[in-house]
Design a protein around this motif. Structure first.
Motif, PDB file in Angstrom:
ATOM      1  N   TYR A 226       0.854  -1.179   0.000  1.00 39.37           N
ATOM      2  CA  TYR A 226       0.000   0.000   0.000  1.00 39.37           C
ATOM      3  C   TYR A 226       0.899   1.240   0.000  1.00 39.37           C
ATOM      4  O   TYR A 226       1.845   1.321   0.791  1.00 39.37           O
ATOM      5  N   ARG A 227       0.589   2.174  -0.867  1.00 41.62           N
ATOM      6  CA  ARG A 227       1.406   3.382  -0.972  1.00 41.62           C
ATOM      7  C   ARG A 227       0.937   4.441   0.031  1.00 41.62           C
ATOM      8  O   ARG A 227      -0.259   4.694   0.173  1.00 41.62           O
ATOM      9  N   TYR A 228       1.906   5.034   0.708  1.00 39.54           N
ATOM     10  CA  TYR A 228       1.612   6.125   1.638  1.00 39.54           C
ATOM     11  C   TYR A 228       1.624   7.429   0.845  1.00 39.54           C
ATOM     12  O   TYR A 228       2.686   7.973   0.536  1.00 39.54           O
ATOM     13  N   ASP A 229       0.461   7.927   0.512  1.00 46.06           N
ATOM     14  CA  ASP A 229       0.338   9.154  -0.283  1.00 46.06           C
ATOM     15  C   ASP A 229      -0.109  10.342   0.551  1.00 46.06           C
ATOM     16  O   ASP A 229      -0.553  11.361   0.011  1.00 46.06           O
ATOM     17  N   ILE A 230      -0.008  10.223   1.846  1.00 44.03           N
ATOM     18  CA  ILE A 230      -0.423  11.303   2.745  1.00 44.03           C
ATOM     19  C   ILE A 230       0.687  12.354   2.801  1.00 44.03           C
ATOM     20  O   ILE A 230       1.863  12.010   2.946  1.00 44.03           O
ATOM     21  N   PRO A 231       0.377  13.639   2.684  1.00 43.10           N
ATOM     22  CA  PRO A 231       1.419  14.676   2.657  1.00 43.10           C
ATOM     23  C   PRO A 231       2.052  14.968   4.019  1.00 43.10           C
ATOM     24  O   PRO A 231       2.941  15.811   4.105  1.00 43.10           O
ATOM     25  N   LYS A 232       1.597  14.301   5.073  1.00 41.63           N
ATOM     26  CA  LYS A 232       2.140  14.535   6.415  1.00 41.63           C
ATOM     27  C   LYS A 232       3.296  13.576   6.694  1.00 41.63           C
ATOM     28  O   LYS A 232       3.129  12.358   6.583  1.00 41.63           O
ATOM     29  N   TYR A 233       4.450  14.118   7.075  1.00 45.97           N
ATOM     30  CA  TYR A 233       5.630  13.306   7.371  1.00 45.97           C
ATOM     31  C   TYR A 233       5.950  13.353   8.870  1.00 45.97           C
ATOM     32  O   TYR A 233       7.072  13.598   9.271  1.00 45.97           O
TER      33      TYR A 233
END
Length: 329
Positions: A226-233
């Motif tokens: 699953y790709r982590y496409d959330i802009p929060k790091y």
């Protein structure tokens, strides 16, 4: 007699007051950490096994005072148990490399590898978290070790994996070092946390998962990723994704690692596509796909020649047998 008694009593109170003031001054003087510069910090990290750094602002920082008070309570334990140096750096230019939110921050260096503390401002919790993570938690994976350690294509028998793809020129990747170690510490014994250099020793792995940029993140679980496409790091977002939020992302089937023959065929395909796009002259000057193409073509020609030789030899043997049979008759 009265005056003498009053004088002695006054001197006695004066002595007590002086001792009290002296005690307060000495206590306040020792109730702090050694404050060093950024240059000194770099030297400490290089020359010491364990260094605990408290990054603070110079003024107007209530949380900084809370952090410092709680950290000071366990300063002696750090020195005795690790032992670890505990230092303070004020208005550091280096803090942005380790803490996205800057000061206040506690960063634990283990053989130079930073871990950003994430948790409550509590001395017991701080000590427990740092004590449990004396060694780095993030694993470095390469093309040679990836499948062996993750067992990704066979259903992840080694557990779930949260993986960061990075490269050495990526500034955001460098700033994620301490954060990614904190993610590994938060997911310890539940999810494996690792990283892969997509442009060096992890080129094939990056291609296998369709990774094109850095940083990029994937979560591997039971044969899917699953790709982590959330802009929060931030630490909380990464941990939440690995624990449950990955279900909101699209599941992609993990491909088996490419065989050497598959890689040669892929090179030929890329060569043909480049030929169609750029023309023959550009390809002759570009060895990226030319060498693999020549290798495959040469191999195919070798097989064809070998087959012709075997057929010719076989037909010759059959002709000799026929001639012998005629002579015997």
């Amino acid at each position: 007699m009265f005056n003498l008694h009053s004088t002695m009593q006054s001197k006695w109170f004066s002595s007590i007051f002086f001792v009290t003031i002296l005690t307060i001054v000495l206590t306040s003087a020792t109730n702090t950490f050694e404050t060093i510069s950024d240059d000194d910090l770099v030297d400490r990290i290089k020359s010491n096994e364990f260094v605990i750094v408290f990054f603070a602002k110079k003024s107007n920082c209530v949380d900084c005072d809370k952090y410092e008070n709680e950290l000071f309570k366990i300063r002696d334990e750090f020195r005795d148990m690790f032992p670890a140096q505990v230092v303070k750096v004020i208005d550091s230019q280096l803090v942005r490399l380790y803490s996205p939110k800057k000061e206040p921050a506690i960063v634990f260096f283990r053989h130079g590898v930073p871990l950003l503390y994430s948790g409550n401002i509590n001395s017991d919790e701080i000590y427990q978290k740092l004590d449990q993570n004396r060694t780095p938690t993030v694993k470095e994976l390469t093309d040679d070790t990836f499948e062996h350690l993750t067992q990704a294509a066979t259903g992840a028998t080694t557990g779930d994996w949260l993986i960061l793809f990075y490269n050495r020129e990526c500034i955001d990747c460098q700033r994620l070092g301490a954060v990614w170690e904190a993610v590994g510490a938060a997911l310890r014994n539940r999810v494996n946390v690792a990283r892969v250099d997509k442009d060096f020793r992890g080129i094939k792995t990056a291609k296998r998962f369709g990774v094109q940029k850095a940083p990029e993140f994937i979560f591997i679980r039971q044969g899917n990723f699953y790709r982590y496409d959330i802009p929060k790091y931030d630490i909380k977002s990464f941990v939440s994704f690995a624990q449950e939020f990955y279900r909101n992302a699209r599941a992609e089937k993990i491909k088996a690692p490419a065989s050497p023959f598959d890689e040669l065929v892929a090179s030929i395909v890329m060569y043909i596509k480049s030929y169609q796009a750029n023309g023959i002259n550009n390809l002759i000057n570009d060895n990226t796909y030319l060498l693999p193409a020549i290798t495959v073509i040469g191999f195919i020609l070798f097989i064809l020649v070998l087959k012709c030789c075997l057929r010719f030899r076989k037909s010759g043997d059959e002709q000799k047998k026929k001639e012998k049979s005629k002579k015997s008759k």
